[in-house]
Enzyme design. Sequence first.
Site, PDB file in Angstrom:
ATOM      1  CB  CYS A 187      44.362  43.445  38.671  1.00 59.55           C
ATOM      2  SG  CYS A 187      43.371  44.918  38.384  1.00 59.55           S
ATOM      3  CB  SER A 214      42.785  34.340  38.904  1.00 60.87           C
ATOM      4  OG  SER A 214      41.842  33.288  38.736  1.00 60.87           O
ATOM      5  CD  GLU A 244      34.056  32.875  47.841  1.00 53.89           C
ATOM      6  OE1 GLU A 244      34.838  31.958  47.524  1.00 53.89           O
ATOM      7  OE2 GLU A 244      33.615  33.720  47.013  1.00 53.89           O
ATOM      8  CE  LYS A 292      30.534  35.097  43.427  1.00 55.60           C
ATOM      9  NZ  LYS A 292      31.640  34.871  44.469  1.00 55.60           N
ATOM     10  CD  GLU A 320      47.537  38.162  39.004  1.00 59.28           C
ATOM     11  OE1 GLU A 320      47.134  39.337  39.020  1.00 59.28           O
ATOM     12  OE2 GLU A 320      46.811  37.205  38.679  1.00 59.28           O
ATOM     13  CG  PHE A 347      40.131  38.724  47.401  1.00 58.32           C
ATOM     14  CD1 PHE A 347      41.123  39.507  47.967  1.00 58.32           C
ATOM     15  CD2 PHE A 347      40.515  37.706  46.536  1.00 58.32           C
ATOM     16  CE1 PHE A 347      42.468  39.289  47.672  1.00 58.32           C
ATOM     17  CE2 PHE A 347      41.846  37.484  46.236  1.00 58.32           C
ATOM     18  CZ  PHE A 347      42.828  38.287  46.810  1.00 58.32           C
TER      19      PHE A 347
END
Length: 496
Positions: free
Chosen positions: A281, A226, A176, A173, A381, A149
Amino acid sequence: MTLIGHFVDGKRISGSSARRGDVFDPATGRRTGQVELACAADVAAAVESAERAARGWRDASLARRTAVLFAFRELVAARRDRLAEVITAEHGKVLADAAGEVQRGLEVIEYACGIASALRGGFSENVSTEVDSYSIRQPLGVVAVISPFNFPVMVPLWFVPVAVACGNAVVLKPSEKDPSAALLLAEWFAEAGLPDGVLNVVNGDAEAVDALLDHPGVKAVSFVGSTPVARHVHRRAALAGKRVQALGGAKNHMVVLPDADLDLAADAAVNAGFGSAGERCMAVSALVAVEPVADALVARIAVRMAGLRTGDGRRGCDMGPLVTAAHAERVRGYVEAGVAAGAVAVVDGRDVTPDGEPGGYWLGPTLFDHVTPDMSIYTDEIFGPVLSVLRVGSYDEAVELVNANPYGNGTAIFTNDGGAARRYQHEVEVGMVGINVPIPVPMAYYSFGGWKASLFGDLHAHGEDGVRFFTRGKVVTSRWLDPRHGGVNLGFPTQT
């Protein structure tokens, strides 16, 4: 209410699944649409479309592939403002940051435009008498890209242009949480001349991910997210016989030595710690101050944080909201845990007054001092605007701290000592290193990726590693006989 479907065979479609997910504007908290969540049958339809398209696309000339990439590059460049608006509306990052994301994606498209050079093989004449040997690289077929995302444009563009330029078909993909940008990219690729089915987009959640990992038609999987999910993707896809590059989480350290320019370091810490609300990240989340600079450095950072404006990314603010209400609460919980563990909250983001609607997912920049390695704000994290300062007594102690961390994505060192910087880049066990550069994201012609629990798989994203990942090597040995060569010889062939 907008219903967001899929993109298959060159057009937007609705799938067969009745499941839906809500899409929100993080700056207001209002629901702006619903996204279809694909089932296994929807994923299979996309893969089958890609398989049909891959057979023709792999045989398309490099000139044709390059022409499509150049046309796509022009469309994205001309419409970058539109993409940035979509990113901000669904993710929440400020418009300037969204525009920067698009620019970094453009750089990978431009790299893919030169794919003809990247795919050149080698040739050796007369490896044996009148025998030649040469190498070529060929596409895999259908590949899957599963993107997160936090970068709904840049991360798909890390992979899709390179995969397509190498002759593969792609099933993408996206997250969402912010799916609309990926659909725009697919439409613009089609407008640029990419044949139907070469790029399909299926929206969905874990069900769609697992369907891609299990489908026998998918030959390789690229993932960013993740570490727990990256580990799952790597294991499940590898068990299914697929090639995998799964980029996971991070705990990026910024080491500041006593000789560093503290004003430069403070600027860098604020920029790298709180840009995109820390949802990067490559964000710096652990600042390692080598004494005796900690007091002066923390004071400088706090002054700069006081001037930051948190609010709606469309209002010229410095930092926007977090992506969802649940994630905002999760990060807020880490702030509470840090206080409870005894860290000093120099700046507490829970007190922020945002320039935005009260329903937005707000948390201001947070600065902790006197953090210890056992605290959850250091070990985990957080993926939010929380910067932790750890104090150490020496360079060696700083390196030991960084190398003991299970993650190895990015790191930076701030110093005016060239010898110390060179030693650090050699000794640190991290995949991407910045020297007086807080976010050392490489250019598109180099490859992006970390070490240890930040990467599962062997090859990094884009650059030379990206080309290797999306192709297979083949070596051909050939001999074209002239009339002088003939007869039967049953002896073992030898090098002569």
